[in-house]
Enzyme design. Structure first.
Site, PDB file in Angstrom:
ATOM      1  N   GLU A 260       0.861  -1.245  -0.018  1.00  0.00           N
ATOM      2  CA  GLU A 260       0.043   0.031   0.016  1.00  0.00           C
ATOM      3  C   GLU A 260       0.787   1.424   0.037  1.00  0.00           C
ATOM      4  O   GLU A 260       0.460   2.207  -0.725  1.00  0.00           O
ATOM      5  CB  GLU A 260      -0.860   0.037   1.313  1.00  0.00           C
ATOM      6  CG  GLU A 260      -1.991  -1.044   1.072  1.00  0.00           C
ATOM      7  CD  GLU A 260      -2.853  -1.287   2.272  1.00  0.00           C
ATOM      8  OE1 GLU A 260      -3.979  -1.675   2.125  1.00  0.00           O
ATOM      9  OE2 GLU A 260      -2.438  -0.721   3.369  1.00  0.00           O
ATOM     10  N   ASP A 382      -6.615  -6.519  17.965  1.00  0.00           N
ATOM     11  CA  ASP A 382      -5.494  -6.884  17.618  1.00  0.00           C
ATOM     12  C   ASP A 382      -4.623  -7.428  18.811  1.00  0.00           C
ATOM     13  O   ASP A 382      -3.670  -8.216  18.583  1.00  0.00           O
ATOM     14  CB  ASP A 382      -4.572  -5.635  17.223  1.00  0.00           C
ATOM     15  CG  ASP A 382      -4.967  -5.372  15.579  1.00  0.00           C
ATOM     16  OD1 ASP A 382      -6.157  -5.767  15.165  1.00  0.00           O
ATOM     17  OD2 ASP A 382      -4.140  -4.563  14.996  1.00  0.00           O
ATOM     18  N   HIS A 515     -24.032  -4.017 -17.054  1.00  0.00           N
ATOM     19  CA  HIS A 515     -23.022  -3.797 -18.421  1.00  0.00           C
ATOM     20  C   HIS A 515     -23.001  -2.132 -18.881  1.00  0.00           C
ATOM     21  O   HIS A 515     -23.960  -1.574 -18.722  1.00  0.00           O
ATOM     22  CB  HIS A 515     -23.416  -4.354 -19.379  1.00  0.00           C
ATOM     23  CG  HIS A 515     -22.505  -4.484 -20.655  1.00  0.00           C
ATOM     24  ND1 HIS A 515     -21.390  -4.935 -20.837  1.00  0.00           N
ATOM     25  CD2 HIS A 515     -22.556  -3.474 -21.966  1.00  0.00           C
ATOM     26  CE1 HIS A 515     -20.785  -4.890 -22.026  1.00  0.00           C
ATOM     27  NE2 HIS A 515     -21.522  -3.968 -22.459  1.00  0.00           N
TER      28      HIS A 515
END
EC number: 1.8.1.7
Length: 552
Positions: A260, A382, A515
């Site tokens: 990133e 975490d 589409h």
């Protein structure tokens, strides 16, 4: 392996990768069963097998070690006002409990004395990183616009200081919103560092608070290996708040954080070198996705140095940095960033002294209800190193509040959690990788598409999109969906509902596409690229032929 580079298993709460090897199965079964035994596949249910956790004697519906006759200052005291801690505290209050949360003073860079309401995601993770991703994408869009008739009298210039100032103003705004959310919910916010004194007491900078239940939600911190010259390196916290833009940056690491930031600085016209210990980036991701994203990032000018481990960093008289690896030395860097994992931020919380079991990596051991070995102490996010993603911490926080204060024992549901990497091009996915599916179920059909998106037909740029479905050959259930290309995260989020619901390939085929979009490819892939069978060689190609015509 270079011992100095041993990376903790823990990842950020923003992490897209499920920690260790969270696998998706389709029927509840005893943990004692061999992982290699194929499991029958239901057409409607996907459940996950998270890393095994310690099962403690006290269950969620009990008193959890609290003395019913004792008076406490709060029903719930939370250490850490990140995403999970704020959510748990707020829901506890909504359910009628008295709740308090402590958090360190605000800073864009975390330390033993600084933090901030909102935690990693808001202050130094998901949010600021995504803002920088947006900033960096404009350079590519300027290039694309030429093919659509746009002309510029001069080359557009970027002002790094304006970006960082605007980013920090937004972080302050969001932190204020979090504080108001707590206030409006009736949660008491206490500024300071919390430390557990006993099973029902927390010390915040010298003041004691008693609580029926204590929740630890302290998140994680970046990890930099101990090598000579490490003081010259920066981590992801610092990279989001640099005083000036890097001219030439080395990024050590091959995970999602590394990719990133590589995309961010490449888009902002820095020279970017990525050093990885392995042959490929993104360990644990689908193999074809790993290959595709690295190839396309390299086409944008990012240089990958594979199978290189850092040995030392040196600083020259002119201030430039050199990175020495096991293969040689690269010189002339203005910055060297380490994206080599994150560690649970559990040091000096008093956990071990009160009997809370902590793993070698610093993560707190919990049962399926997020309860630790001390019945009145709980942990989420975490700090537990389960599935380290912000939305998962939010889910765990709500489940905990229901368990404790709604008389509704609730286990977090780790089935089919979608994830994303905001690299350039970005990645989105949900469910099993091809490798996991083949190992667990043996017989699978793999559908892939590799094509040039419509925008690239006029831009003339070498952009491509890769999409993939993994299907059970026995039941037709879609086991995994993966994509690398523009809007991959947005597209994967929508399809995640179907994957979790256990939809079949026939359900996908029966869906009318929109589409022209890239997303319609997921409902128009009819012929398997290959068929993987447990007892015979794979039939088909390892990748689909590129489709030269966009929108097909």
């Amino acid at each position: 392996m270079n011992q100095a580079m041993a990376t903790p298993l823990s990842l950020s709460c923003c992490s897209p990768t499920l920690t260790r090897s969270t696998l998706f199965f389709t029927k509840t079964f005893p943990f004692s069963r061999s992982f290699s035994t194929p499991l029958p596949l239901s057409t409607k249910t996907l459940i996950s097998l998270s890393p095994p956790h310690r099962t403690f004697a006290v269950r969620a519906e009990s008193q959890n070690g609290a003395d019913p006759a004792r008076q406490y200052d709060f029903d719930l005291f939370t250490i850490g006002a990140g995403s999970g801690g704020v959510r748990a505290s707020r829901f506890a209050s909504n359910f009628g409990a008295s709740s308090a949360v402590c958090e360190l003073p605000f800073s864009t860079i975390s330390s033993d004395t600084t933090g901030g309401v909102g935690g990693t995601c808001v202050i130094r993770g998901c949010v600021p990183k995504k803002l920088l991703v947006y900033a960096s994408k404009f350079s590519h869009e300027f290039e694309e616009s030429n093919g659509f008739g746009w002309r510029y009298d001069s080359e557009p210039k970027h002002d790094w200081s304006s970006l960082i100032a605007n980013k920090n103003a937004e972080l302050q705004r969001l932190t204020g919103i979090y504080k108001n959310t707590l206030k409006n919910a009736g949660v008491k916010l206490i500024e300071g560092r919390g430390k557990i004194v006993d099973a029902h007491t927390v010390d915040v900078d010298g003041k004691l608070y008693s609580a029926k239940h204590i929740l630890v939600s302290v998140g994680g911190r970046p990890f930099i290996p101990d090598i000579p010259g490490k003081e010259y390196a920066i981590d992801s916290d610092a990279a989001l708040d640099l005083p000036s833009k890097p001219q030439k940056i080395a990024i050590v690491g091959g995970g999602y954080i590394a990719l990133e930031f590589a995309g961010i600085f490449n888009g902002l016209k820095s020279e970017v070198h990525v050093f990885i210990r392995q042959k490929k980036v993104l360990r644990g991701f689908d193999e074809e996705i790993r290959d595709f994203v690295a190839e396309n990032m390299a086409l944008r000018g990012i240089e990958f140095h594979t199978e290189e481990s850092p040995v030392a960093i040196t600083k020259a008289a002119d201030g430039s940095l050199s990175l020495k690896t096991n293969k040689g030395t690269e010189e002339g860097f203005s910055h060297i960033m380490f994206a080599t994992g994150r560690s649970p931020n559990t040091k000096d919380l008093g956990l071990e002294s009160v009997g809370v079991k902590v793993a070698k990596d610093g993560s707190i051991e919990v049962d399926e209800y997020s309860q630790t070995s001390v019945p009145s102490i709980w942990a989420i996010g975490d700090a537990t190193n389960r599935v380290n993603l912000t939305p998962v911490a939010l889910m765990e926080g709500v489940a905990l509040a229901k368990t404790l204060f709604q008389n509704e024992p609730t286990k977090p549901d780790y089935r089919a959690i979608p994830s994303a990497v905001f690299s350039q091009p970005p990645i989105g996915g949900v469910g099993l990788t091809e490798e996991q599916a083949a190992e667990q179920y043996g017989d699978i059909d793999v559908f892939t598409a590799n094509f040039r998106p419509m925008k690239a037909t006029l831009s003339g740029l070498p952009d491509r999109v890769f999409m993939k479905l993994i299907v059970s050959a026995e039941t037709n259930v879609v086991l995994g969906l993966h994509m690398c290309g523009e809007d991959a995260a947005e597209i994967a989020q929508g399809f995640a509902v179907g994957i979790k619901a256990g939809l079949t390939k026939a359900d996908f085929d029966a869906t009318v596409g929109i589409h022209p979009t890239a997303a319609e490819e997921f409902v128009t892939m009819r012929t398997p690229t290959r068929k993987v069978r447990k007892n015979q060689a794979s039939q088909g190609k390892s990748d689909s032929k590129a489709k030269a015509v966009a929108g097909s």
